[in-house]
Design a protein around this motif. Structure first.
Motif, PDB file in Angstrom:
ATOM      1  N   UNK A  69      -0.404   8.919   3.723  1.00 17.46           N
ATOM      2  CA  UNK A  69      -1.575   9.460   4.437  1.00 17.46           C
ATOM      3  C   UNK A  69      -2.417   8.398   5.131  1.00 17.46           C
ATOM      4  N   UNK A  70      -1.989   7.129   5.065  1.00 19.85           N
ATOM      5  CA  UNK A  70      -2.755   6.053   5.689  1.00 19.85           C
ATOM      6  C   UNK A  70      -3.377   5.144   4.648  1.00 19.85           C
ATOM      7  N   UNK A  71      -4.296   4.291   5.091  1.00 20.49           N
ATOM      8  CA  UNK A  71      -4.929   3.335   4.181  1.00 20.49           C
ATOM      9  C   UNK A  71      -6.447   3.379   4.353  1.00 20.49           C
ATOM     10  N   UNK A  72      -7.106   2.878   3.330  1.00 24.25           N
ATOM     11  CA  UNK A  72      -8.537   2.580   3.399  1.00 24.25           C
ATOM     12  C   UNK A  72      -8.643   1.074   3.278  1.00 24.25           C
ATOM     13  N   UNK A  73      -9.524   0.481   4.076  1.00 27.24           N
ATOM     14  CA  UNK A  73      -9.639  -0.976   4.126  1.00 27.24           C
ATOM     15  C   UNK A  73     -11.107  -1.375   4.055  1.00 27.24           C
ATOM     16  N   UNK A  74     -11.394  -2.387   3.244  1.00 25.61           N
ATOM     17  CA  UNK A  74     -12.752  -2.939   3.182  1.00 25.61           C
ATOM     18  C   UNK A  74     -12.656  -4.439   2.993  1.00 25.61           C
ATOM     19  N   UNK A 114      -7.258  -3.104   0.222  1.00 25.82           N
ATOM     20  CA  UNK A 114      -6.471  -2.158   1.008  1.00 25.82           C
ATOM     21  C   UNK A 114      -5.852  -1.170   0.028  1.00 25.82           C
ATOM     22  N   UNK A 115      -6.141   0.088   0.227  1.00 18.77           N
ATOM     23  CA  UNK A 115      -5.597   1.099  -0.683  1.00 18.77           C
ATOM     24  C   UNK A 115      -5.030   2.273   0.066  1.00 18.77           C
ATOM     25  N   UNK A 116      -4.016   2.917  -0.495  1.00 15.52           N
ATOM     26  CA  UNK A 116      -3.452   4.102   0.144  1.00 15.52           C
ATOM     27  C   UNK A 116      -4.482   5.225   0.146  1.00 15.52           C
ATOM     28  N   UNK A 117      -4.598   5.933   1.249  1.00 18.62           N
ATOM     29  CA  UNK A 117      -5.617   6.971   1.412  1.00 18.62           C
ATOM     30  C   UNK A 117      -5.420   8.137   0.454  1.00 18.62           C
ATOM     31  N   UNK A 118      -4.198   8.338  -0.036  1.00 20.85           N
ATOM     32  CA  UNK A 118      -3.990   9.440  -0.976  1.00 20.85           C
ATOM     33  C   UNK A 118      -4.511   9.111  -2.372  1.00 20.85           C
ATOM     34  N   UNK A 119      -4.814   7.846  -2.646  1.00 17.31           N
ATOM     35  CA  UNK A 119      -5.364   7.431  -3.942  1.00 17.31           C
ATOM     36  C   UNK A 119      -6.845   7.078  -3.807  1.00 17.31           C
ATOM     37  N   UNK A 125       0.833  -1.208   0.000  1.00 13.90           N
ATOM     38  CA  UNK A 125       0.000   0.000   0.000  1.00 13.90           C
ATOM     39  C   UNK A 125       0.868   1.259   0.000  1.00 13.90           C
ATOM     40  N   UNK A 126       2.007   1.209   0.686  1.00 12.28           N
ATOM     41  CA  UNK A 126       2.895   2.364   0.732  1.00 12.28           C
ATOM     42  C   UNK A 126       3.558   2.635  -0.616  1.00 12.28           C
ATOM     43  N   UNK A 127       3.526   1.640  -1.520  1.00 17.46           N
ATOM     44  CA  UNK A 127       4.032   1.831  -2.882  1.00 17.46           C
ATOM     45  C   UNK A 127       2.954   2.420  -3.791  1.00 17.46           C
ATOM     46  N   UNK A 175     -13.666   4.147  -5.181  1.00 16.21           N
ATOM     47  CA  UNK A 175     -13.549   5.393  -5.927  1.00 16.21           C
ATOM     48  C   UNK A 175     -12.158   5.956  -5.665  1.00 16.21           C
ATOM     49  N   UNK A 176     -11.469   6.292  -6.746  1.00 15.17           N
ATOM     50  CA  UNK A 176     -10.107   6.812  -6.597  1.00 15.17           C
ATOM     51  C   UNK A 176     -10.066   8.269  -7.013  1.00 15.17           C
ATOM     52  N   UNK A 177      -9.010   8.925  -6.593  1.00 10.65           N
ATOM     53  CA  UNK A 177      -8.786  10.291  -7.024  1.00 10.65           C
ATOM     54  C   UNK A 177      -7.497  10.330  -7.814  1.00 10.65           C
ATOM     55  N   UNK A 178      -7.433  11.273  -8.731  1.00 12.94           N
ATOM     56  CA  UNK A 178      -6.269  11.417  -9.586  1.00 12.94           C
ATOM     57  C   UNK A 178      -5.127  12.013  -8.777  1.00 12.94           C
ATOM     58  N   UNK A 179      -4.065  11.255  -8.652  1.00 17.19           N
ATOM     59  CA  UNK A 179      -2.918  11.685  -7.859  1.00 17.19           C
ATOM     60  C   UNK A 179      -2.261  12.933  -8.450  1.00 17.19           C
ATOM     61  N   UNK A 180      -2.265  13.058  -9.787  1.00 14.05           N
ATOM     62  CA  UNK A 180      -1.638  14.217 -10.430  1.00 14.05           C
ATOM     63  C   UNK A 180      -2.382  15.496 -10.091  1.00 14.05           C
ATOM     64  N   UNK A 181      -3.732  15.441 -10.079  1.00 11.60           N
ATOM     65  CA  UNK A 181      -4.513  16.636  -9.767  1.00 11.60           C
ATOM     66  C   UNK A 181      -4.283  17.077  -8.329  1.00 11.60           C
TER      67      UNK A 181
END
Length: 127
Positions: A61-66, A99-104, A28-30, A118-124
């Motif tokens: 920024x942490x993780x999201x887990x489901x 498990x996903x990084x919270x910044x994505x 996840x940190x990668x 739902x993801x957010x664009x890291x570049x934006x």
């Protein structure tokens, strides 16, 4: 670019609890979203959250887990016993853990039979 990494349960089955947590957290940190076959034990999930909180910094920024386990509620009593026995012998391979990084990961919606990620664009976000 969004990267998914599928982790078969067999890949973490032989690891210690700490080893499982470390492996999943490192992925996840990668900035990769982890799709784990099965689920961690409840204590391991709590420890994963705790380890994540200890490592939060400017870059992570942490993780999201489901976790989803659709068979759990629908199964008859005999099937629940059978699945419980198999889980005790082979590990908890039922269901799927995301498990996903919270910044994505912007949001994870979970209902009993599906997970919507739902993801957010890291570049934006960096602008």
């Amino acid at each position: 670019m969004l990267t998914l990494q599928i982790v078969p349960y067999g890949e973490i089955a032989s690891l210690s609890s700490l080893g499982r947590i470390r492996k999943l957290l490192n992925i996840a940190k990668e900035n990769k979203i982890v799709l784990l076959q099965g689920r961690l034990k409840k204590e391991e999930e709590a420890e994963l959250i705790k380890a994540t909180m200890e490592e939060i910094n400017a870059d992570f920024k942490g993780i999201e887990l489901a976790v989803i386990n659709p068979e759990e509620k629908k199964a008859a009593m005999f099937d629940k016993v059978k699945v419980g026995l198999a889980n005790a012998l082979l590990g908890d391979r039922q269901g799927l853990t995301v498990i996903g990084p919270a910044n994505i990961v912007k949001e994870i919606k979970k209902d009993p039979d599906k997970i919507q990620l739902f993801t957010q664009d890291l570049k934006k976000k960096k602008r």
